[in-house]
Design a protein around this motif. Sequence first.
Motif, PDB file in Angstrom:
ATOM      1  N   SER A 118      -3.587  12.395  -6.274  1.00 45.12           N
ATOM      2  CA  SER A 118      -3.590  12.947  -4.913  1.00 45.12           C
ATOM      3  C   SER A 118      -4.671  12.327  -4.035  1.00 45.12           C
ATOM      4  O   SER A 118      -4.799  12.686  -2.862  1.00 45.12           O
ATOM      5  CB  SER A 118      -3.782  14.464  -4.964  1.00 45.12           C
ATOM      6  N   ARG A 147       3.047   4.389  -0.948  1.00 45.23           N
ATOM      7  CA  ARG A 147       3.204   5.237  -2.123  1.00 45.23           C
ATOM      8  C   ARG A 147       4.204   6.326  -1.813  1.00 45.23           C
ATOM      9  O   ARG A 147       4.365   6.737  -0.679  1.00 45.23           O
ATOM     10  CB  ARG A 147       1.876   5.892  -2.524  1.00 45.23           C
ATOM     11  N   ALA A 181      -6.750   5.777  -8.839  1.00 43.80           N
ATOM     12  CA  ALA A 181      -6.156   5.850  -7.500  1.00 43.80           C
ATOM     13  C   ALA A 181      -5.969   4.457  -6.917  1.00 43.80           C
ATOM     14  O   ALA A 181      -4.964   4.182  -6.245  1.00 43.80           O
ATOM     15  CB  ALA A 181      -7.028   6.711  -6.592  1.00 43.80           C
ATOM     16  N   THR A 235       5.597  10.033  -1.436  1.00 40.41           N
ATOM     17  CA  THR A 235       4.945  11.276  -1.035  1.00 40.41           C
ATOM     18  C   THR A 235       5.562  12.464  -1.757  1.00 40.41           C
ATOM     19  O   THR A 235       5.433  13.603  -1.314  1.00 40.41           O
ATOM     20  CB  THR A 235       5.062  11.487   0.484  1.00 40.41           C
ATOM     21  N   HIS A 248      -2.505   2.768  -5.343  1.00 41.21           N
ATOM     22  CA  HIS A 248      -2.433   2.214  -3.998  1.00 41.21           C
ATOM     23  C   HIS A 248      -2.092   0.718  -4.009  1.00 41.21           C
ATOM     24  O   HIS A 248      -1.498   0.205  -3.060  1.00 41.21           O
ATOM     25  CB  HIS A 248      -3.778   2.395  -3.274  1.00 41.21           C
ATOM     26  N   ARG A 307       0.804  -1.211   0.000  1.00 40.65           N
ATOM     27  CA  ARG A 307       0.000   0.000   0.000  1.00 40.65           C
ATOM     28  C   ARG A 307       0.846   1.275   0.000  1.00 40.65           C
ATOM     29  O   ARG A 307       0.323   2.363  -0.106  1.00 40.65           O
ATOM     30  CB  ARG A 307      -0.915   0.036   1.242  1.00 40.65           C
ATOM     31  N   ASP A 315       5.256  15.089  -3.843  1.00 38.17           N
ATOM     32  CA  ASP A 315       4.113  15.772  -4.433  1.00 38.17           C
ATOM     33  C   ASP A 315       4.476  16.599  -5.656  1.00 38.17           C
ATOM     34  O   ASP A 315       3.607  17.195  -6.289  1.00 38.17           O
ATOM     35  CB  ASP A 315       3.452  16.664  -3.375  1.00 38.17           C
ATOM     36  N   ARG A 317      -6.398   9.848  -1.602  1.00 35.76           N
ATOM     37  CA  ARG A 317      -5.990   8.878  -0.593  1.00 35.76           C
ATOM     38  C   ARG A 317      -7.173   7.966  -0.281  1.00 35.76           C
ATOM     39  O   ARG A 317      -8.236   8.436   0.132  1.00 35.76           O
ATOM     40  CB  ARG A 317      -5.532   9.588   0.685  1.00 35.76           C
TER      41      ARG A 317
END
Length: 307
Positions: free
Chosen positions: A290, A12, A261, A14, A265, A10, A16, A292
């Motif tokens: 982006s 990912r 998404a 970060t 994930h 799970r 950005d 979650r």
Amino acid sequence: MSTPDIPEIRDRSTDDRRPGGAAAFAGRTVSRIGYGAMQLTRLANNPDQAVMLLRRAAELGIDHFDTAHIYGNGLVNNLIREALRSGDDVLISSKIGADANPDGPVHLRLAQRPEELRAGVEDNLKSLGLEQIAVMNLRRPDDRPGLRAEGDQAVDLDDQLAAMTAMRDEGKIGAIGLSNITLDGLRRAIPAGIVCVQNAYSLVDRRDEGFLSLCLAEGIAWVPFFPLGSAVPGLPKVAEQTAVRAAAEALGHSPSQVGLAWLLHHAPNVLLIPGTAGVEHLESNVAAGSIRLGDAVLATLDGIPGI
């Protein structure tokens, strides 16, 4: 349906600064949401719009563009050549294994022989205006969907890999990827140094889960096509699933964004290359990076039956 049995599945990035975060690919770091350029053929009569779309993708932080000379018989590659600049520092991947056949029923014909693979690389180099293609994907006629090989197009994978590694040694390609490959074929090819696999895969089509697990263990990027389900009528589509629609409504996003998404994930080696011919759709795809998804939502989505 089970997921790869790897504890960090799970996790990912970060980072950005890149859509969807960042991941290692072919010796560099790229955005996990890239851009698949096939849909640019829809803008054949509006090249300025196509160039604007590509520029917008670069502005949004996308630095992985997937293309092929067969898209518009060089048209899409020429658009990429015009739109993207050396300062954009993007990775361009392409594919070979078929040639354009406008008069055929599927507008393609297989081109699997080693000399045809070499000609395909040369076509891509010329239309992209590059001295080297960073990643060249060999599309095999082994798995769904697509044409099946007959006669002189039924070429042994080892012969093809020999041609690909020779071109890598010559500097014409930087790395080798595979598409439409079988699991046995992938295992045979791994010693050649495979950096990615492009097979059909989505929330509703997880038949290739074993591929993903093997790729993750071997440090190979998983670049699914049909990431939102098949476009073939009668086959499931991610956006039509009740659980996906419910999650999308609760999160304030579209079902398609939730489907993208989920892929990000699901495994850290997933790289997405959704395509579009519209800026609004492009921005929607980027925004999916982006999102979650909490454990409860993921559990519900994981439970959706696939084909």
